[in-house]
Design an enzyme around this catalytic site. Sequence first.
Site, short mmCIF file in Angstrom:
data_model
loop_
_atom_site.label_atom_id
_atom_site.label_comp_id
_atom_site.label_asym_id
_atom_site.label_seq_id
_atom_site.Cartn_x
_atom_site.Cartn_y
_atom_site.Cartn_z
CD GLU A 287 -3.34 0.06 2.01
OE1 GLU A 287 -4.32 -0.65 1.81
OE2 GLU A 287 -3.12 0.60 3.11
CG HIS A 308 7.42 -29.36 0.31
ND1 HIS A 308 7.95 -30.61 0.05
CD2 HIS A 308 8.16 -28.84 1.32
CE1 HIS A 308 8.94 -30.84 0.89
NE2 HIS A 308 9.09 -29.78 1.67
CE LYS A 422 -12.27 1.67 1.15
NZ LYS A 422 -11.60 2.66 1.99
O1 PA5 Z 1 -3.34 1.53 5.81
C1 PA5 Z 1 -4.46 1.99 5.64
O2 PA5 Z 1 -4.69 3.19 5.75
C2 PA5 Z 1 -5.63 1.10 5.31
O3 PA5 Z 1 -5.26 -0.21 5.12
C3 PA5 Z 1 -6.63 1.14 6.45
O4 PA5 Z 1 -6.01 0.71 7.62
C4 PA5 Z 1 -7.85 0.27 6.16
O5 PA5 Z 1 -8.41 0.61 4.93
C5 PA5 Z 1 -8.89 0.43 7.25
O6 PA5 Z 1 -9.29 1.75 7.34
P1 PA5 Z 1 -10.01 2.30 8.62
O7 PA5 Z 1 -9.11 2.16 9.78
O8 PA5 Z 1 -10.31 3.73 8.29
O9 PA5 Z 1 -11.27 1.50 8.80
#
Ligand code: PA5
Length: 445
Positions: A287, A308, A422
């Site tokens: 990310e 494996h 989303k």
């Molecule tokens: O690293 C990030 O920002 C995302 O992976 C969030 O942690 C994830 O989308 C969850 O978001 P939130 O904490 O707003 O529910």
Amino acid sequence: MLKLDIAKAQCFLADDAVAKLEPAVKSAQKSLEEETCLGNDYVGWLHLPSSITPEFLDDVQHTADVLRANCEAIVVAGIGGSYLGAKAVIDALSNSFQWLTKGANEPTILFAGNNIGEDYLYELTEYLRGKKFGVINISKSGTTTETALAFRLLKKQCEEQRGKEEARKVIVAVTDAKKGAARTTADKEGYKSYVIPDNVGGRFSVLTPVGLLPIACAGFDIKALVKGAVDMERQTSAEVKYEENPSEQYAAIRNALYANGKRIEILANFQPKLHYMNEWWKQLYGESEGKDHKGIFPAAVDFTTDLHSMGQWIQDGERSMFETVISVAAPKHKLLFPHDDENLDGLNFLEGKRVDEVNKMAELGTQLAHVDGGVPNIRITIDALDEYHIGQLIYFFERACGISGIVLGVNPFNQPGVEAYKKNMFALLDKPGYEAESIAIKARI
Ligand code: PA5
């Protein structure tokens, strides 16, 4: 202290490839320290460990103790950065058969809100039926659908089973200070709540109550975890010499390998308890770096299990990846191979040896085989799977990730790509406010 060995990756590059990156790496560190990098409003994680006070940890511990004393099960609702860190640490520290071995007063820690599997949620609610359970609702935005869906179900069930008053005592929110549905609900219901600092992004939040509270609920020592992170914060600071700074060296070798056509990094462990550490790392790096059509693809394997399955591809497939191994120097327990008079399995040559010695030879043999096969190999060694060393590992990876993303030229702290699915999902579900998108997307089906 955590050790990083890049020699078996460096040998695939020009002699000065890593040295040449020193100015870029040091400049990335400077931009993090001075908060001038891309995404500079999300660098609160940088000095987070050293800013955590004993009083704050005592407060988190107290909340955990209340939950532990009043719950047979605690469900952690959260997704992405709002669950992977806690899951990774709890799994790394737990007995592999915790379901069977947990003490009478040990709550079972469960996770929800990280998928929309109807069967998963149904089976969870069935498991919780009649049990005294509590919920930690974790969402920075407070609006994430997966988490909100699970929390709605869990809140209702908790209130039905324990009564609204009792439920209030065992539901805790970890969310934004002001905005989002999780904050609104927590304030209205009077739940104990913790704030996720604005300047700490989800995937960098394991050392906030996002990770600390569930980890403390699982009975682990959050002070030792934070201490490990504090020591690593010092060890990776900008003042430490480039050659001696593990996060700088890891960030540099990754970028040097990427520039040389190594597009995939495979994180490997030789301890099944580290499976979710791989998952947490995948999110942290995927990310943070996968944007602007750039970035190393973070993959992960559990060895020797996956030797494996994926072992063939790694040894012999397209030569586009490098491997990073997390090695744990000493296991917690000791188990020796016994003698067998008949020796039908031919394993008497291992008699008296520790299982870990065999594992370590598998690790070494794999490293040499993969290097021979053309796979650059990085090794990260931690002394033990305990809170202190896991704390070191977490901060080492976070710091290296920030540096690495900046050297790569991306904003490591945003995640614009996560929004696309989303938007489509909301349009397909006719969420109010998505009318135009709804018409457009339905025309494409
Ligand atoms: O690293 C990030 O920002 C995302 O992976 C969030 O942690 C994830 O989308 C969850 O978001 P939130 O904490 O707003 O529910």
